[in-house]
Motif scaffolding. Structure first.
Motif, PDB file in Angstrom:
ATOM      1  N   ILE A 283       0.833  -1.212   0.000  1.00 56.29           N
ATOM      2  CA  ILE A 283       0.000   0.000   0.000  1.00 56.29           C
ATOM      3  C   ILE A 283       0.860   1.252   0.000  1.00 56.29           C
ATOM      4  O   ILE A 283       0.636   2.196  -0.759  1.00 56.29           O
ATOM      5  CB  ILE A 283      -0.932  -0.003   1.232  1.00 56.29           C
ATOM      6  N   ILE A 284       1.886   1.262   0.883  1.00 50.15           N
ATOM      7  CA  ILE A 284       2.741   2.448   0.987  1.00 50.15           C
ATOM      8  C   ILE A 284       3.534   2.655  -0.297  1.00 50.15           C
ATOM      9  O   ILE A 284       3.619   3.777  -0.822  1.00 50.15           O
ATOM     10  CB  ILE A 284       3.692   2.301   2.192  1.00 50.15           C
ATOM     11  N   GLY A 285       4.129   1.579  -0.815  1.00 51.24           N
ATOM     12  CA  GLY A 285       4.945   1.703  -2.018  1.00 51.24           C
ATOM     13  C   GLY A 285       4.155   2.171  -3.225  1.00 51.24           C
ATOM     14  O   GLY A 285       4.574   3.095  -3.946  1.00 51.24           O
ATOM     15  N   LEU A 286       2.986   1.567  -3.468  1.00 50.46           N
ATOM     16  CA  LEU A 286       2.183   1.938  -4.628  1.00 50.46           C
ATOM     17  C   LEU A 286       1.606   3.340  -4.502  1.00 50.46           C
ATOM     18  O   LEU A 286       1.530   4.090  -5.484  1.00 50.46           O
ATOM     19  CB  LEU A 286       1.075   0.914  -4.830  1.00 50.46           C
ATOM     20  N   SER A 287       1.197   3.702  -3.288  1.00 48.01           N
ATOM     21  CA  SER A 287       0.640   5.046  -3.108  1.00 48.01           C
ATOM     22  C   SER A 287       1.719   6.106  -3.283  1.00 48.01           C
ATOM     23  O   SER A 287       1.437   7.215  -3.772  1.00 48.01           O
ATOM     24  CB  SER A 287      -0.021   5.175  -1.734  1.00 48.01           C
ATOM     25  N   GLU A 288       2.975   5.794  -2.896  1.00 51.32           N
ATOM     26  CA  GLU A 288       4.066   6.732  -3.145  1.00 51.32           C
ATOM     27  C   GLU A 288       4.308   6.909  -4.642  1.00 51.32           C
ATOM     28  O   GLU A 288       4.566   8.026  -5.105  1.00 51.32           O
ATOM     29  CB  GLU A 288       5.340   6.233  -2.461  1.00 51.32           C
ATOM     30  N   MET A 289       4.234   5.815  -5.391  1.00 52.08           N
ATOM     31  CA  MET A 289       4.408   5.915  -6.843  1.00 52.08           C
ATOM     32  C   MET A 289       3.330   6.799  -7.458  1.00 52.08           C
ATOM     33  O   MET A 289       3.611   7.628  -8.339  1.00 52.08           O
ATOM     34  CB  MET A 289       4.357   4.519  -7.477  1.00 52.08           C
TER      35      MET A 289
ATOM     36  N   TYR B 123      -6.269  14.074  -6.508  1.00 52.75           N
ATOM     37  CA  TYR B 123      -5.895  12.670  -6.361  1.00 52.75           C
ATOM     38  C   TYR B 123      -4.483  12.529  -5.806  1.00 52.75           C
ATOM     39  O   TYR B 123      -4.181  11.613  -5.036  1.00 52.75           O
ATOM     40  CB  TYR B 123      -5.989  11.957  -7.712  1.00 52.75           C
ATOM     41  N   SER B 124      -3.594  13.438  -6.204  1.00 57.87           N
ATOM     42  CA  SER B 124      -2.227  13.404  -5.681  1.00 57.87           C
ATOM     43  C   SER B 124      -2.223  13.662  -4.174  1.00 57.87           C
ATOM     44  O   SER B 124      -1.489  13.018  -3.426  1.00 57.87           O
ATOM     45  CB  SER B 124      -1.385  14.465  -6.387  1.00 57.87           C
ATOM     46  N   GLU B 125      -3.056  14.611  -3.727  1.00 59.13           N
ATOM     47  CA  GLU B 125      -3.159  14.884  -2.294  1.00 59.13           C
ATOM     48  C   GLU B 125      -3.685  13.650  -1.553  1.00 59.13           C
ATOM     49  O   GLU B 125      -3.193  13.311  -0.469  1.00 59.13           O
ATOM     50  CB  GLU B 125      -4.088  16.069  -2.051  1.00 59.13           C
ATOM     51  N   TYR B 126      -4.680  13.001  -2.153  1.00 55.20           N
ATOM     52  CA  TYR B 126      -5.221  11.793  -1.516  1.00 55.20           C
ATOM     53  C   TYR B 126      -4.163  10.697  -1.421  1.00 55.20           C
ATOM     54  O   TYR B 126      -4.095   9.950  -0.431  1.00 55.20           O
ATOM     55  CB  TYR B 126      -6.427  11.282  -2.303  1.00 55.20           C
ATOM     56  N   ALA B 127      -3.326  10.599  -2.450  1.00 55.88           N
ATOM     57  CA  ALA B 127      -2.270   9.582  -2.444  1.00 55.88           C
ATOM     58  C   ALA B 127      -1.290   9.840  -1.311  1.00 55.88           C
ATOM     59  O   ALA B 127      -0.855   8.905  -0.616  1.00 55.88           O
ATOM     60  CB  ALA B 127      -1.544   9.568  -3.788  1.00 55.88           C
ATOM     61  N   TRP B 128      -0.914  11.104  -1.090  1.00 55.00           N
ATOM     62  CA  TRP B 128      -0.021  11.417   0.027  1.00 55.00           C
ATOM     63  C   TRP B 128      -0.688  11.132   1.371  1.00 55.00           C
ATOM     64  O   TRP B 128      -0.028  10.722   2.324  1.00 55.00           O
ATOM     65  CB  TRP B 128       0.429  12.880  -0.041  1.00 55.00           C
TER      66      TRP B 128
ATOM     67  N   ILE C  32      -2.726   8.712   1.844  1.00 57.00           N
ATOM     68  CA  ILE C  32      -2.614   7.260   1.989  1.00 57.00           C
ATOM     69  C   ILE C  32      -1.219   6.888   2.471  1.00 57.00           C
ATOM     70  O   ILE C  32      -1.045   6.028   3.357  1.00 57.00           O
ATOM     71  CB  ILE C  32      -2.926   6.550   0.662  1.00 57.00           C
ATOM     72  N   VAL C  33      -0.191   7.541   1.914  1.00 55.30           N
ATOM     73  CA  VAL C  33       1.181   7.272   2.331  1.00 55.30           C
ATOM     74  C   VAL C  33       1.359   7.585   3.817  1.00 55.30           C
ATOM     75  O   VAL C  33       1.925   6.790   4.584  1.00 55.30           O
ATOM     76  CB  VAL C  33       2.174   8.100   1.497  1.00 55.30           C
ATOM     77  N   THR C  34       0.873   8.754   4.238  1.00 62.21           N
ATOM     78  CA  THR C  34       1.020   9.159   5.641  1.00 62.21           C
ATOM     79  C   THR C  34       0.309   8.196   6.581  1.00 62.21           C
ATOM     80  O   THR C  34       0.870   7.753   7.596  1.00 62.21           O
ATOM     81  CB  THR C  34       0.452  10.580   5.840  1.00 62.21           C
ATOM     82  N   SER C  35      -0.935   7.846   6.229  1.00 61.00           N
ATOM     83  CA  SER C  35      -1.690   6.911   7.074  1.00 61.00           C
ATOM     84  C   SER C  35      -1.048   5.534   7.081  1.00 61.00           C
ATOM     85  O   SER C  35      -0.998   4.857   8.116  1.00 61.00           O
ATOM     86  CB  SER C  35      -3.136   6.817   6.577  1.00 61.00           C
ATOM     87  N   GLY C  36      -0.541   5.111   5.923  1.00 60.12           N
ATOM     88  CA  GLY C  36       0.102   3.808   5.842  1.00 60.12           C
ATOM     89  C   GLY C  36       1.354   3.730   6.700  1.00 60.12           C
ATOM     90  O   GLY C  36       1.603   2.732   7.375  1.00 60.12           O
ATOM     91  N   ARG C  37       2.141   4.816   6.675  1.00 61.60           N
ATOM     92  CA  ARG C  37       3.353   4.825   7.491  1.00 61.60           C
ATOM     93  C   ARG C  37       3.013   4.827   8.982  1.00 61.60           C
ATOM     94  O   ARG C  37       3.703   4.198   9.783  1.00 61.60           O
ATOM     95  CB  ARG C  37       4.183   6.059   7.148  1.00 61.60           C
ATOM     96  N   HIS C  38       1.949   5.547   9.327  1.00 59.58           N
ATOM     97  CA  HIS C  38       1.538   5.546  10.728  1.00 59.58           C
ATOM     98  C   HIS C  38       1.081   4.156  11.155  1.00 59.58           C
ATOM     99  O   HIS C  38       1.436   3.667  12.241  1.00 59.58           O
ATOM    100  CB  HIS C  38       0.413   6.554  10.938  1.00 59.58           C
TER     101      HIS C  38
END
Length: 408
Positions: free
Chosen positions: A190-196, A210-215, A217-223
């Motif tokens: 999830i983290i890797g694909l959302s970063e891409m 959509y780019s903001e939403y992807a970030w 996802i990255v932030t929530s995934g890392r948490h």
């Protein structure tokens, strides 16, 4: 435990086992006559007779539930009865049976010497042993035996409950470890694909939202990944990881943690109160002797809790102060929403932590403070938390005397 209870119930329906040990047949006859209609707690007596020490030994081996032994002193020898007492307590290791010593020749076994040196429960002279005194003596001995049996039964129940609790705790630990491992793989995806997606690695997205939403996802995934790693460390250690002490620079360790959470709200001055915070990297360091990984985990937990629970713009600060005895007080301070007094009373090392943002973080499991408390106590120190609603929180890691090896 259920089988043990059934055994106890079955035993309680049987008569009390009482053994008469005497080489005089008339003593057996008179004792049986005096106790013919005796009852205690709706249970009668089952009297057995032994006319020698050898017979008494065989009977006690056969009837392990014997409650009381009415024992003569002078039989095959002047100390035969006392030798039998020693055999019962030492060789047979029977501490439950109550032994009442009855002697017709007290000169061979003076009362004070016998009571002091032998594990008996009563001493009676046959010449003074009336029916009433015999009955009263037996009541007292049986009450004592009953209490011992009840205590042993309760002890067995507690041991069984403890074994079940330990088994359940191990099952919980295994479950946490398994779940944590299972979460790692999909989280990394999830983290890797959302970063891409957020970095537009394969081309522009088109809609910036959509780019903001992807970030997000990255932030929530890392948490979530941080929570899973914390859960895994806790399960692998069983809450009591071994402590490996080494000397390290505390200031350097804490400086490396400045990337936790919202970095804009965090400062990490490791100094004594009143020191100039403008000195930058020239401020003096502290060499702490402790488990480096554990200290890093403790400070990380406290900073994460403080950063995550605060509204935007709040400040989190880390300080360290040596004590006169060579100990250390490491403090994480925030000026956030604080913790109520009622919730503070419940922060005592349990997974059932209240649903409070400082304790559990946003969506957390409340493991941070549990682990921190366990780790600092393993160092011989303590965790102290001071807070009130609206006035921020001060969490202190108090290391024991001699923890600081060098203060430059």
């Amino acid at each position: 435990m259920q089988a043990g209870s059934a055994t106890v119930e079955a035993t309680e329906s049987l008569p009390w086992q009482v053994m008469i040990v005497d080489d005089d047949k008339s003593v057996h006859q008179s004792t049986r006559f005096a106790l013919d209609d005796f009852e205690f707690e709706n249970r009668g007596l089952e009297l057995t007779s032994a006319y020698s020490i050898k017979e008494a030994q065989e009977l006690l081996r056969k009837h392990r539930n014997t409650a009381v032994i009415l024992l003569d002193v002078v039989m095959e020898s002047e100390t035969a009865g006392l030798d039998y007492v020693r055999w019962v307590r030492k060789e047979l290791a029977n501490s439950r049976v109550r032994i009442v010593l009855r002697t017709g020749q007290p000169g061979y076994a003076p009362e004070l010497d016998v009571v002091r040196n032998f594990d008996i429960n009563d001493y009676r002279e046959k010449s003074q042993m009336t029916v009433n005194k015999l009955t009263a003596t037996l009541y007292t001995a049986l009450r004592s035996f009953r209490d011992i049996i009840q205590l042993e039964d309760q002890s067995e129940r507690l041991q069984g409950a403890l074994a079940m609790a330990e088994k359940a705790n191990q099952a919980k630990t295994n479950f946490l470890a398994h779940v944590s491992h299972e979460f790692r793989t999909p989280l990394n995806g999830i983290i890797g694909l959302s970063e891409m997606i957020a970095l537009e690695a394969l081309g522009p997205i088109g809609t910036r939202k959509y780019s903001e939403y992807a970030w997000d996802i990255v932030t929530s995934g890392r948490h979530l990944q941080e929570m899973v790693e914390r859960l895994l460390r806790f399960s692998e250690s069983g809450g009591s990881r071994p402590i490996v002490q080494e000397a390290f620079d505390l200031r350097e360790l804490i400086s490396n943690l400045s990337g936790i959470g919202n970095t804009e709200s965090l400062t990490t001055p490791v100094n004594e109160p009143g020191a100039d915070e403008g000195e930058g990297d020239q401020r003096p360091g502290m060499m702490l002797r402790a488990d480096k990984e554990a200290v890093q985990s403790m400070v990380s937990n406290l900073i994460s809790n403080a950063v995550q629970h605060n509204p935007s713009g709040c400040r989190v600060r880390v300080t360290a102060r040596p004590t006169d005895d060579g100990g250390l007080v490491l403090t994480v301070i925030d000026d956030g929403i604080g913790i109520s007094e009622s919730l503070l009373e419940q922060l005592d090392g349990s997974l059932a932590v209240p649903d409070d943002p400082y304790v559990a973080g946003r969506g957390g499991l409340g493991l941070g403070l549990v682990m921190t408390k366990s780790l600092i106590e393993a160092h011989g120190g303590s965790l102290k938390i001071e807070s009130s609603n609206g006035n921020g929180t001060r969490a202190q890691l108090i290391f024991p005397p001699g923890s600081l090896t060098k203060v430059n």
